[in-house]
Design a protein around this motif. Structure first.
Motif, mmCIF file in Angstrom:
data_model
loop_
_atom_site.group_PDB
_atom_site.id
_atom_site.type_symbol
_atom_site.label_atom_id
_atom_site.label_comp_id
_atom_site.label_asym_id
_atom_site.label_seq_id
_atom_site.Cartn_x
_atom_site.Cartn_y
_atom_site.Cartn_z
ATOM 1 N N GLN A 140 -13.099 -27.325 38.408
ATOM 2 C CA GLN A 140 -14.516 -27.689 38.398
ATOM 3 C C GLN A 140 -14.942 -28.216 37.043
ATOM 4 O O GLN A 140 -15.873 -29.025 36.951
ATOM 5 C CB GLN A 140 -15.363 -26.480 38.785
ATOM 6 N N ARG A 141 -14.267 -27.748 36.005
ATOM 7 C CA ARG A 141 -14.564 -28.225 34.653
ATOM 8 C C ARG A 141 -13.243 -28.521 33.952
ATOM 9 O O ARG A 141 -12.233 -27.875 34.202
ATOM 10 C CB ARG A 141 -15.353 -27.195 33.844
ATOM 11 N N VAL A 142 -13.273 -29.500 33.053
ATOM 12 C CA VAL A 142 -12.125 -29.779 32.211
ATOM 13 C C VAL A 142 -12.604 -29.715 30.762
ATOM 14 O O VAL A 142 -13.699 -30.191 30.424
ATOM 15 C CB VAL A 142 -11.498 -31.161 32.537
ATOM 16 N N ASP A 148 -18.160 -31.074 33.539
ATOM 17 C CA ASP A 148 -18.123 -30.859 34.983
ATOM 18 C C ASP A 148 -17.475 -32.082 35.624
ATOM 19 O O ASP A 148 -17.972 -33.204 35.483
ATOM 20 C CB ASP A 148 -19.544 -30.663 35.515
ATOM 21 N N THR A 149 -16.364 -31.889 36.311
ATOM 22 C CA THR A 149 -15.609 -33.024 36.844
ATOM 23 C C THR A 149 -16.329 -33.731 37.983
ATOM 24 O O THR A 149 -16.013 -34.877 38.289
ATOM 25 C CB THR A 149 -14.223 -32.565 37.326
ATOM 26 N N ALA A 150 -17.295 -33.071 38.616
ATOM 27 C CA ALA A 150 -18.021 -33.692 39.723
ATOM 28 C C ALA A 150 -19.238 -34.469 39.252
ATOM 29 O O ALA A 150 -19.510 -35.570 39.737
ATOM 30 C CB ALA A 150 -18.455 -32.627 40.735
ATOM 31 N N THR A 151 -19.969 -33.923 38.281
ATOM 32 C CA THR A 151 -21.239 -34.531 37.863
ATOM 33 C C THR A 151 -21.188 -35.165 36.484
ATOM 34 O O THR A 151 -22.045 -35.985 36.153
ATOM 35 C CB THR A 151 -22.346 -33.479 37.864
ATOM 36 N N VAL A 200 -20.377 -18.303 26.167
ATOM 37 C CA VAL A 200 -19.738 -19.456 26.798
ATOM 38 C C VAL A 200 -19.892 -19.370 28.317
ATOM 39 O O VAL A 200 -20.224 -20.361 28.978
ATOM 40 C CB VAL A 200 -18.250 -19.536 26.408
ATOM 41 N N THR A 201 -19.642 -18.182 28.850
ATOM 42 C CA THR A 201 -19.786 -18.007 30.303
ATOM 43 C C THR A 201 -21.203 -18.340 30.751
ATOM 44 O O THR A 201 -21.417 -19.020 31.764
ATOM 45 C CB THR A 201 -19.437 -16.565 30.698
ATOM 46 N N GLU A 202 -22.189 -17.881 29.983
ATOM 47 C CA GLU A 202 -23.580 -18.175 30.317
ATOM 48 C C GLU A 202 -23.866 -19.671 30.220
ATOM 49 O O GLU A 202 -24.532 -20.247 31.082
ATOM 50 C CB GLU A 202 -24.520 -17.426 29.367
ATOM 51 N N ALA A 203 -23.342 -20.292 29.178
ATOM 52 C CA ALA A 203 -23.644 -21.708 28.933
ATOM 53 C C ALA A 203 -23.062 -22.610 30.003
ATOM 54 O O ALA A 203 -23.629 -23.671 30.296
ATOM 55 C CB ALA A 203 -23.119 -22.119 27.557
ATOM 56 N N LEU A 204 -21.945 -22.203 30.591
ATOM 57 C CA LEU A 204 -21.280 -23.059 31.562
ATOM 58 C C LEU A 204 -21.700 -22.784 32.995
ATOM 59 O O LEU A 204 -21.212 -23.438 33.913
ATOM 60 C CB LEU A 204 -19.753 -22.911 31.429
ATOM 61 N N ARG A 205 -22.604 -21.845 33.183
ATOM 62 C CA ARG A 205 -23.174 -21.661 34.508
ATOM 63 C C ARG A 205 -24.112 -22.824 34.816
ATOM 64 O O ARG A 205 -24.625 -23.479 33.912
ATOM 65 C CB ARG A 205 -23.967 -20.348 34.572
ATOM 66 N N PRO A 206 -24.370 -23.093 36.108
ATOM 67 C CA PRO A 206 -25.365 -24.125 36.448
ATOM 68 C C PRO A 206 -26.685 -23.819 35.769
ATOM 69 O O PRO A 206 -27.128 -22.668 35.717
ATOM 70 C CB PRO A 206 -25.474 -24.030 37.967
ATOM 71 N N VAL A 207 -27.328 -24.867 35.233
ATOM 72 C CA VAL A 207 -28.564 -24.684 34.478
ATOM 73 C C VAL A 207 -29.662 -24.163 35.395
ATOM 74 O O VAL A 207 -29.925 -24.719 36.451
ATOM 75 C CB VAL A 207 -29.011 -26.021 33.843
ATOM 76 N N THR A 208 -30.290 -23.065 34.981
ATOM 77 C CA THR A 208 -31.417 -22.517 35.746
ATOM 78 C C THR A 208 -32.697 -22.810 34.985
ATOM 79 O O THR A 208 -32.759 -22.673 33.761
ATOM 80 C CB THR A 208 -31.269 -21.005 35.937
ATOM 81 N N ARG A 209 -33.691 -23.219 35.716
ATOM 82 C CA ARG A 209 -34.975 -23.556 35.110
ATOM 83 C C ARG A 209 -36.073 -22.708 35.741
ATOM 84 O O ARG A 209 -36.009 -22.349 36.898
ATOM 85 C CB ARG A 209 -35.296 -25.031 35.320
ATOM 86 N N ARG A 210 -37.073 -22.422 34.965
ATOM 87 C CA ARG A 210 -38.226 -21.743 35.530
ATOM 88 C C ARG A 210 -39.443 -22.662 35.400
ATOM 89 O O ARG A 210 -39.559 -23.408 34.429
ATOM 90 C CB ARG A 210 -38.484 -20.424 34.810
ATOM 91 N N PRO A 211 -40.365 -22.624 36.340
ATOM 92 C CA PRO A 211 -41.494 -23.554 36.291
ATOM 93 C C PRO A 211 -42.485 -23.194 35.194
ATOM 94 O O PRO A 211 -42.729 -22.022 34.910
ATOM 95 C CB PRO A 211 -42.129 -23.411 37.674
ATOM 96 N N ALA A 212 -43.008 -24.219 34.573
ATOM 97 C CA ALA A 212 -44.086 -24.026 33.598
ATOM 98 C C ALA A 212 -45.266 -24.871 34.045
ATOM 99 O O ALA A 212 -45.106 -25.989 34.528
ATOM 100 C CB ALA A 212 -43.636 -24.459 32.206
#
Length: 458
Positions: free
Chosen positions: A161-163, A190-193, A422-434
């Motif tokens: 999934q990542r290289v 991310d090899t897909a995106t 690193v594990t946190e940084a490479l997770r899909p980005v989560t956003r919260r609404p403002a």
């Protein structure tokens, strides 16, 4: 050839010769060879249609072909065949309509036009052949054979999934033996995106844990270098491996340093680092000059030079290779960590501004500089997939995480915390609404997220 076929004055002869170079068969129509004219015109129209189709429908794949010597050679041969056919039409047309009785000067002028038109057709072919040669030479010089097994076109990244690529900036100096890797960044893609996170490791991390085996046996409590003669920092691991072959048994000179550094960085970050690319800092300046400089936004004046002989004024401007080098390496009135931030900005700017047209226009000069500046273990067979991945990277924001104080103490690093981040940084980005002023919601990063968006550097 009959008198009727040659009964042309100088003006009509020149016009028909030029017209036949632009549209095959014009001269043949003028000499009543209608069937031949139809065949020539049809062939040219089909050729132009094929070229337009390739350029428009496969434009994103053209740069991929430039890193495949076989394709470049094949393209040069096809262009040579087209050029020979085109030159044949020009000469054939000239022979049909050359002025018969206008004297030697007129015939010389007509012949000169035909020769000039042939030269105009042959010049691009010669250029393409030169490009093919330079491309082949660069690929064979820079990229190793595929030592990791065959690359499957449908899945070049073997399902990953990542290289992760280790990008190293190396600085060697006459007054200092060996090479110091003063800039170390892992680009996790991310090899897909193509979504990319840059993980920056400071050069002065101390007591770095080495991978299991001879290296860890020698330094069971972390790398300390050659005792009191060196401080034992992360930027010394590369050269230490080169100087001590027993730490990386069975690996050839020139590859021991990259091998041990990749494994070391893999262990520090907790992710597999698959490939590396190392850029000599002076060679990097040559590469920047080869593409005409790089546009950067300098946030504040930067003093550079051993004796403070230079100053980069604040503002957005195009930097030369030397200026870009100092932008990325100067520590005067700043520190390693500020410099790391500028280096990420520089990497981002170069990646986004290196469009295919610029690369092709400066290909030969860039290839010459690249051969002197870069070493890598990326295999040749992976280059087309890497080019496609680079296109994806350019279309997505680049995020960055630097392991510097206060997050990480370089004198006493928390290795578990680094891997957790690193594990946190490479997770899909989560956003919260403002809430916006209009009452709508806009996505914002969580305040606990240590990862920031890199600047675009103008």
């Amino acid at each position: 050839m009959t008198d009727r076929e040659r009964d042309f004055g100088l003006g009509p002869s020149l016009g028909l010769t030029l017209g036949s170079a632009l549209l095959w068969g014009v001269a043949h129509l003028a000499t009543h060879r209608h069937r031949t004219a139809f065949v020539l015109m049809s062939a040219q129209i089909l050729l132009i249609a094929a070229i337009l189709t390739v350029v428009t429908a496969f434009s994103t794949q053209l740069l991929s072909l430039a890193v495949q010597p076989g394709w470049m050679t094949g393209l040069a041969l096809i262009l040579a065949a087209v050029a020979v056919a085109w030159v044949t039409v020009i000469i054939w047309s000239y022979m049909l309509v050359r002025p018969a009785a206008s004297g030697i000067p007129a015939r010389a002028l007509a012949a000169g036009l035909a020769v000039s038109l042939c030269a105009l057709v042959l010049a691009p072919t010669a250029y393409a052949a030169r490009m093919a040669y330079v491309s082949r030479d660069l690929v064979h010089h820079l990229f190793a054979g595929n030592m990791g097994g065959p690359v499957v076109a449908e899945d070049p990244w073997s399902g990953a999934q990542r290289v992760n690529f280790l990008l190293v900036g190396a600085d060697s100096a006459p007054n200092r033996p060996g090479v110091r890797t003063d800039s170390m960044t892992v680009a996790s893609v991310d090899t897909a995106t193509g979504a990319t996170t840059l993980l920056g490791l400071p050069r002065n991390l101390e007591e770095v844990p080495l991978p299991a085996g001879p290296a860890r046996d020698r330094f069971p409590y972390g790398f300390t270098g050659d005792g009191g003669s060196t401080p034992g920092l992360l930027n010394e691991v590369f050269q230490y491996a080169e100087d001590h072959p027993e730490l990386v048994p069975g690996v050839a000179t020139g590859r021991r340093g990259p091998a041990l550094l990749k494994e070391t960085v893999s262990g520090v970050l907790g992710i597999p680092v698959r490939y590396y690319a190392m850029v000599d800092m002076k060679g990097f300046a040559e590469m920047i000059d080869a593409v005409g400089g790089v546009r950067i936004t300098v946030e504040e004046p930067i003093v550079y030079g051993k004796y403070r002989e230079g100053l980069l004024q604040a503002g957005t401007r195009r930097l030369s290779g030397e200026e870009a080098l100092w932008y990325g390496r100067s520590r005067t009135d700043s520190d390693d960590y500020v410099r790391m931030g500028r280096q990420k900005c520089l990497i981002n700017a170069v990646a986004r501004q290196a469009d295919p047209l610029t690369l092709l226009n400066s290909f030969e000069g860039l290839a010459t500089a690249t051969k002197r500046a870069i070493s890598t273990d990326v295999p040749q067979d992976l280059l087309p997939a890497l080019v496609e991945l680079a296109h994806k990277v350019r279309d997505t924001p680049i995020r960055s995480l630097n392991f510097v104080p206060p997050l990480i103490s370089t004198a006493d690093p928390d290795w578990r915390l680094i891997r957790h981040k690193v594990t946190e940084a490479l997770r899909p980005v989560t956003r919260r609404p403002a809430t916006t002023a209009a009452g709508g919601a806009t996505p914002t990063a969580s305040p606990e997220d240590p990862v920031t968006l890199d600047k675009t550097c103008g």
